[in-house]
Write a protein that holds these residues in place. Sequence first.
Motif, PDB file in Angstrom:
ATOM      1  N   LYS A  79      47.899  80.524  50.616  1.00  0.00           N
ATOM      2  CA  LYS A  79      47.964  78.976  51.077  1.00  0.00           C
ATOM      3  C   LYS A  79      47.057  78.523  52.012  1.00  0.00           C
ATOM      4  N   LEU A  80      46.528  77.354  52.001  1.00  0.00           N
ATOM      5  CA  LEU A  80      45.581  76.793  53.220  1.00  0.00           C
ATOM      6  C   LEU A  80      46.203  75.456  53.483  1.00  0.00           C
ATOM      7  N   ASN A  81      46.178  75.010  54.781  1.00  0.00           N
ATOM      8  CA  ASN A  81      46.612  73.551  55.043  1.00  0.00           C
ATOM      9  C   ASN A  81      45.344  72.808  55.389  1.00  0.00           C
ATOM     10  N   GLU A  82      45.360  71.552  55.171  1.00  0.00           N
ATOM     11  CA  GLU A  82      44.365  70.688  55.259  1.00  0.00           C
ATOM     12  C   GLU A  82      44.069  70.591  56.856  1.00  0.00           C
ATOM     13  N   VAL A  83      42.859  70.632  57.342  1.00  0.00           N
ATOM     14  CA  VAL A  83      42.482  70.553  58.719  1.00  0.00           C
ATOM     15  C   VAL A  83      42.408  69.305  59.682  1.00  0.00           C
ATOM     16  N   ASN A  84      41.565  68.193  59.099  1.00  0.00           N
ATOM     17  CA  ASN A  84      41.799  67.188  59.693  1.00  0.00           C
ATOM     18  C   ASN A  84      41.867  66.116  58.793  1.00  0.00           C
ATOM     19  N   SER A  85      42.817  65.358  58.661  1.00  0.00           N
ATOM     20  CA  SER A  85      43.321  64.294  57.692  1.00  0.00           C
ATOM     21  C   SER A  85      43.115  63.020  58.394  1.00  0.00           C
ATOM     22  N   ASP A  86      42.366  61.980  57.691  1.00  0.00           N
ATOM     23  CA  ASP A  86      42.792  60.676  58.299  1.00  0.00           C
ATOM     24  C   ASP A  86      43.918  59.754  57.304  1.00  0.00           C
ATOM     25  N   LYS A  87      44.291  60.807  56.605  1.00  0.00           N
ATOM     26  CA  LYS A  87      45.581  59.815  55.951  1.00  0.00           C
ATOM     27  C   LYS A  87      46.956  60.031  56.479  1.00  0.00           C
ATOM     28  N   SER A  88      47.914  59.416  56.337  1.00  0.00           N
ATOM     29  CA  SER A  88      49.423  59.547  56.815  1.00  0.00           C
ATOM     30  C   SER A  88      49.847  60.850  56.494  1.00  0.00           C
ATOM     31  N   TYR A  89      49.317  61.552  55.693  1.00  0.00           N
ATOM     32  CA  TYR A  89      49.930  63.040  55.202  1.00  0.00           C
ATOM     33  C   TYR A  89      48.772  63.814  55.028  1.00  0.00           C
ATOM     34  N   SER A  90      49.183  65.155  55.179  1.00  0.00           N
ATOM     35  CA  SER A  90      48.118  66.302  54.864  1.00  0.00           C
ATOM     36  C   SER A  90      48.553  66.827  53.465  1.00  0.00           C
ATOM     37  N   THR A  91      47.508  67.530  52.930  1.00  0.00           N
ATOM     38  CA  THR A  91      47.678  68.313  51.831  1.00  0.00           C
ATOM     39  C   THR A  91      47.487  69.931  52.092  1.00  0.00           C
ATOM     40  N   SER A  92      47.714  70.727  51.087  1.00  0.00           N
ATOM     41  CA  SER A  92      47.630  71.998  51.294  1.00  0.00           C
ATOM     42  C   SER A  92      46.886  72.522  49.690  1.00  0.00           C
ATOM     43  N   THR A  93      46.501  73.509  49.907  1.00  0.00           N
ATOM     44  CA  THR A  93      45.832  73.943  48.681  1.00  0.00           C
ATOM     45  C   THR A  93      46.044  75.517  48.483  1.00  0.00           C
ATOM     46  N   ALA A  94      45.575  76.175  47.451  1.00  0.00           N
ATOM     47  CA  ALA A  94      45.913  77.545  47.349  1.00  0.00           C
ATOM     48  C   ALA A  94      44.401  78.405  46.590  1.00  0.00           C
ATOM     49  N   VAL A  95      44.591  79.567  46.891  1.00  0.00           N
ATOM     50  CA  VAL A  95      43.557  80.368  46.317  1.00  0.00           C
ATOM     51  C   VAL A  95      43.954  81.606  45.520  1.00  0.00           C
ATOM     52  N   ILE A  96      43.214  81.722  44.399  1.00  0.00           N
ATOM     53  CA  ILE A  96      43.469  82.943  43.320  1.00  0.00           C
ATOM     54  C   ILE A  96      42.517  83.532  43.276  1.00  0.00           C
ATOM     55  N   PHE A  97      42.320  84.883  43.510  1.00  0.00           N
ATOM     56  CA  PHE A  97      41.248  85.701  43.031  1.00  0.00           C
ATOM     57  C   PHE A  97      41.179  86.417  42.049  1.00  0.00           C
ATOM     58  N   PHE A 128      42.298  74.854  44.658  1.00  0.00           N
ATOM     59  CA  PHE A 128      42.774  73.714  43.757  1.00  0.00           C
ATOM     60  C   PHE A 128      42.787  72.746  45.027  1.00  0.00           C
ATOM     61  N   ILE A 129      41.765  71.781  44.856  1.00  0.00           N
ATOM     62  CA  ILE A 129      41.466  70.817  45.939  1.00  0.00           C
ATOM     63  C   ILE A 129      42.085  69.607  44.951  1.00  0.00           C
ATOM     64  N   PRO A 130      43.264  69.185  45.994  1.00  0.00           N
ATOM     65  CA  PRO A 130      43.816  67.903  45.381  1.00  0.00           C
ATOM     66  C   PRO A 130      42.875  66.530  45.224  1.00  0.00           C
ATOM     67  N   ASP A 131      41.975  66.372  45.970  1.00  0.00           N
ATOM     68  CA  ASP A 131      41.019  65.218  45.850  1.00  0.00           C
ATOM     69  C   ASP A 131      40.198  65.285  44.622  1.00  0.00           C
TER      70      ASP A 131
END
Length: 136
Positions: free
Chosen positions: A57-75, A85-88
């Motif tokens: 699981k990876l966390n968003e680095v710089n967000s200009d939103k009031s919340y941050s997102t995370s993503t996952a990697v599957i190999f 899995f990019i939420p945007d």
Amino acid sequence: MKKTILFGMMFLGSLVFSQQTHLVGGDKDVHGCKASAGYTYSQLRNDCVRVFEQKIKLNEVNSDKSYSTSTAVIFSKNMKKAEIFIPDGSASSIILDRQGKSKLWKSGKHIKDNYILAPYKKTGYQIKKNDVVIYQ
């Protein structure tokens, strides 16, 4: 008398509608994944997965939103492909291909933006979008 009957019918009608139950997971996408239960389709696994339950699981680095997102990697099993899995994004996931024997996975030319998955420090990964780190 008419008012009493009308109010009685309205009361009974509201009771009937309030007793309906809504089941979690009652919706399914084209792959049979229930989004309301947290599932999304994984192209690599050819199955429904919960992104938040994945090992990487990876966390968003710089967000200009009031919340941050995370993503996952599957190999893939042979590590030649990675799914992110990019939420945007417009797609639910993006498949990246390993570049030769390197430890870089890149998006194909069919994707509008250029995504790169690379090792970060000793135990992690980072995702770059158009050469800007967006997750790590």
